[in-house]
Design a protein around this motif. Structure first.
Motif, mmCIF file in Angstrom:
data_model
loop_
_atom_site.group_PDB
_atom_site.id
_atom_site.type_symbol
_atom_site.label_atom_id
_atom_site.label_comp_id
_atom_site.label_asym_id
_atom_site.label_seq_id
_atom_site.Cartn_x
_atom_site.Cartn_y
_atom_site.Cartn_z
ATOM 1 N N LEU A 1 -3.026 8.509 -4.135
ATOM 2 C CA LEU A 1 -3.451 9.638 -3.318
ATOM 3 C C LEU A 1 -4.513 10.464 -4.028
ATOM 4 N N THR A 2 -4.451 10.564 -5.337
ATOM 5 C CA THR A 2 -5.484 11.269 -6.091
ATOM 6 C C THR A 2 -6.822 10.551 -5.949
ATOM 7 N N GLU A 3 -6.794 9.219 -6.048
ATOM 8 C CA GLU A 3 -8.015 8.444 -5.873
ATOM 9 C C GLU A 3 -8.516 8.523 -4.429
ATOM 10 N N LEU A 4 -7.587 8.535 -3.481
ATOM 11 C CA LEU A 4 -7.980 8.612 -2.076
ATOM 12 C C LEU A 4 -8.668 9.935 -1.786
ATOM 13 N N ARG A 5 -8.126 11.020 -2.301
ATOM 14 C CA ARG A 5 -8.775 12.327 -2.099
ATOM 15 C C ARG A 5 -10.198 12.302 -2.650
ATOM 16 N N ALA A 6 -10.373 11.741 -3.845
ATOM 17 C CA ALA A 6 -11.707 11.686 -4.451
ATOM 18 C C ALA A 6 -12.659 10.847 -3.599
ATOM 19 N N ALA A 7 -12.155 9.737 -3.060
ATOM 20 C CA ALA A 7 -12.993 8.864 -2.236
ATOM 21 C C ALA A 7 -13.392 9.550 -0.933
ATOM 22 N N LEU A 8 -12.455 10.247 -0.293
ATOM 23 C CA LEU A 8 -12.766 10.962 0.951
ATOM 24 C C LEU A 8 -13.786 12.066 0.705
ATOM 25 N N LEU A 9 -13.656 12.780 -0.403
ATOM 26 C CA LEU A 9 -14.611 13.830 -0.716
ATOM 27 C C LEU A 9 -15.983 13.240 -1.030
ATOM 28 N N ASN B 1 0.808 -1.222 0.000
ATOM 29 C CA ASN B 1 0.000 0.000 0.000
ATOM 30 C C ASN B 1 0.841 1.272 0.000
ATOM 31 N N ALA B 2 2.010 1.202 -0.646
ATOM 32 C CA ALA B 2 2.856 2.391 -0.772
ATOM 33 C C ALA B 2 2.098 3.482 -1.527
ATOM 34 N N LEU B 3 2.314 4.722 -1.109
ATOM 35 C CA LEU B 3 1.538 5.852 -1.616
ATOM 36 C C LEU B 3 2.145 6.421 -2.893
ATOM 37 N N SER B 4 1.453 6.233 -3.983
ATOM 38 C CA SER B 4 1.828 6.878 -5.237
ATOM 39 C C SER B 4 0.940 8.089 -5.455
ATOM 40 N N GLY C 1 -4.120 -6.404 2.915
ATOM 41 C CA GLY C 1 -2.886 -7.166 3.046
ATOM 42 C C GLY C 1 -2.253 -7.027 4.410
ATOM 43 N N PRO C 2 -0.962 -7.332 4.532
ATOM 44 C CA PRO C 2 -0.313 -7.385 5.849
ATOM 45 C C PRO C 2 0.020 -6.042 6.469
ATOM 46 N N ASP C 3 -0.069 -4.935 5.718
ATOM 47 C CA ASP C 3 0.346 -3.634 6.232
ATOM 48 C C ASP C 3 -0.710 -2.567 5.968
ATOM 49 N N PHE C 4 -0.764 -1.586 6.865
ATOM 50 C CA PHE C 4 -1.582 -0.398 6.595
ATOM 51 C C PHE C 4 -0.976 0.383 5.437
ATOM 52 N N CYS C 5 0.284 0.798 5.586
ATOM 53 C CA CYS C 5 0.946 1.553 4.525
ATOM 54 C C CYS C 5 2.437 1.615 4.815
ATOM 55 N N ALA C 6 3.239 1.190 3.862
ATOM 56 C CA ALA C 6 4.686 1.149 4.039
ATOM 57 C C ALA C 6 5.376 2.416 3.572
ATOM 58 N N GLY C 7 4.621 3.512 3.417
ATOM 59 C CA GLY C 7 5.246 4.789 3.093
ATOM 60 C C GLY C 7 4.978 5.231 1.675
ATOM 61 N N TYR C 8 5.780 6.185 1.220
ATOM 62 C CA TYR C 8 5.667 6.656 -0.154
ATOM 63 C C TYR C 8 6.255 5.616 -1.104
ATOM 64 N N ASP C 9 5.768 5.608 -2.326
ATOM 65 C CA ASP C 9 6.213 4.633 -3.315
ATOM 66 C C ASP C 9 7.568 5.077 -3.864
ATOM 67 N N MET C 10 8.618 4.790 -3.090
ATOM 68 C CA MET C 10 9.941 5.273 -3.448
ATOM 69 C C MET C 10 10.519 4.540 -4.659
ATOM 70 N N LYS C 11 10.147 3.289 -4.843
ATOM 71 C CA LYS C 11 10.654 2.552 -6.012
ATOM 72 C C LYS C 11 10.232 3.258 -7.295
ATOM 73 N N SER C 12 8.970 3.625 -7.375
ATOM 74 C CA SER C 12 8.489 4.334 -8.560
ATOM 75 C C SER C 12 9.116 5.720 -8.651
ATOM 76 N N ALA C 13 9.279 6.369 -7.475
ATOM 77 C CA ALA C 13 9.844 7.718 -7.477
ATOM 78 C C ALA C 13 11.281 7.715 -7.991
ATOM 79 N N TYR C 14 12.106 6.778 -7.490
ATOM 80 C CA TYR C 14 13.502 6.732 -7.943
ATOM 81 C C TYR C 14 13.577 6.375 -9.430
ATOM 82 N N ALA C 15 12.694 5.501 -9.882
ATOM 83 C CA ALA C 15 12.692 5.159 -11.305
ATOM 84 C C ALA C 15 12.312 6.372 -12.142
ATOM 85 N N ARG C 16 11.362 7.167 -11.656
ATOM 86 C CA ARG C 16 10.940 8.354 -12.390
ATOM 87 C C ARG C 16 12.062 9.388 -12.433
#
Length: 292
Positions: free
Chosen positions: A38-46, A31-34, A63-78
């Motif tokens: 977060l865009t979908e989460l904002r829409a769902a909360l609203l 559940n890493a945050l991309s 799954g096994p975790d609430f959230c393991a942080g920001y999606d750093m793998k995608s960020a570093y690749a970008r």
């Protein structure tokens, strides 16, 4: 009231008996945050805030975790793909101001749980680390499994919490104790220091969250909004509206540190997971244990 459910690429959204459940649904990525999530989460909360059939919102992770942080793998690749090429739009990986701009854009999305009128309960299990804590601490109340692991280990090499709601929950000394070391606390110890409102054995976490959510759902939503907003206004008067803006700039400043440059070099040479292992190795199990 009947149950209804919808899902998107990153979330599951369901409503039952005046409680909206929003589930982060990328268990393969812990559940890493991309940006997309977060865009979908904002829409769902609203959406939950708009629905007259909803009084309370519960935010949880699949799954096994609430959230393991920001999606750093995608960020570093970008960032690697962007390089120094001239771009028509900001990338967030250029100048100091670009970095602050990127962090503030993420803040706008993460802060949604704080600004919606209806109360939001974070149900935390497994790991809730780094960006996961940014998200959870913007919720109105957090209930954690006793064995949850909560913290911001990225402060050891990568930066600082860009939202920084820690001091408002645990005060200055515990905020420093956890952020200066990057150590984590268990769910049960998080409850002892006020980082979460309660903890429960993992097998009883759902019962604990549902009991609180259903209790709140018996109250007129307009009264719930009244109580939430006056407390949040008090937080803003205490700086909770301004501090995240300063925290974003401090995080961007920390990204210029020697430690961050060395960590990025490890990522390039070893990969992200191995770089994290090297970063965390001197800290043992990395857990802070309050003495009571």
């Amino acid at each position: 009231m009947g149950k209804w459910l919808q899902s998107s690429e990153h979330l599951v959204f369901e409503v039952l008996e005046r409680v909206a459940r929003i589930t982060l649904n990328r268990p393969d990525r812990r559940n890493a945050l991309s940006w997309e999530m977060l865009t979908e989460l904002r829409a769902a909360l609203l959406e939950a805030d708009d629905l007259r059939s909803v009084s309370v919102i519960v935010l949880e992770g699949a799954g096994p975790d609430f959230c393991a942080g920001y999606d750093m793998k995608s960020a570093y690749a970008r960032y690697a793909s962007e390089g120094d090429a001239a771009l028509d739009y900001r990338s967030g990986s250029g100048s100091f101001d670009d970095d602050v701009w990127k962090l503030e854009r993420f803040q706008e999305l993460l802060r949604t749980a704080f600004v919606v009128h209806k109360p939001v309960i974070a149900k935390v299990h497994g790991h809730c680390v780094a960006g996961g804590t940014d998200l959870a601490l913007y919720c109105d109340m957090v209930i954690a499994a006793d064995d949850a692991r909560i913290g911001f280990p990225a402060t050891r090499a990568m930066g600082s919490p860009p939202n920084h709601m820690w001091i408002y929950n645990v005060g200055p000394q515990w905020a420093k104790r956890l952020l200066l070391t990057g150590d984590m606390v268990s769910g049960v110890d998080a409850a002892r220091i006020g980082l979460v409102v309660a903890s429960a054995p993992a097998a009883r976490l759902e019962e604990e969250v549902a009991t609180l959510a259903n209790r709140l759902a018996t109250v007129d939503p307009e009264l719930l909004a009244t109580q939430k907003r006056i407390v949040n206004l008090a937080l803003e008067l205490a700086g909770a509206g301004t501090l995240p803006r300063l925290a974003a700039e401090m995080d961007a400043r920390a990204h210029l540190s020697r430690a961050k440059k060395e960590f990025d070099a490890d990522v390039a040479e070893l990969g992200f997971k191995a770089a994290v292992r090297r970063r965390d190795e001197p800290f043992g199990d990395g857990v802070a244990r309050p003495s009571w």
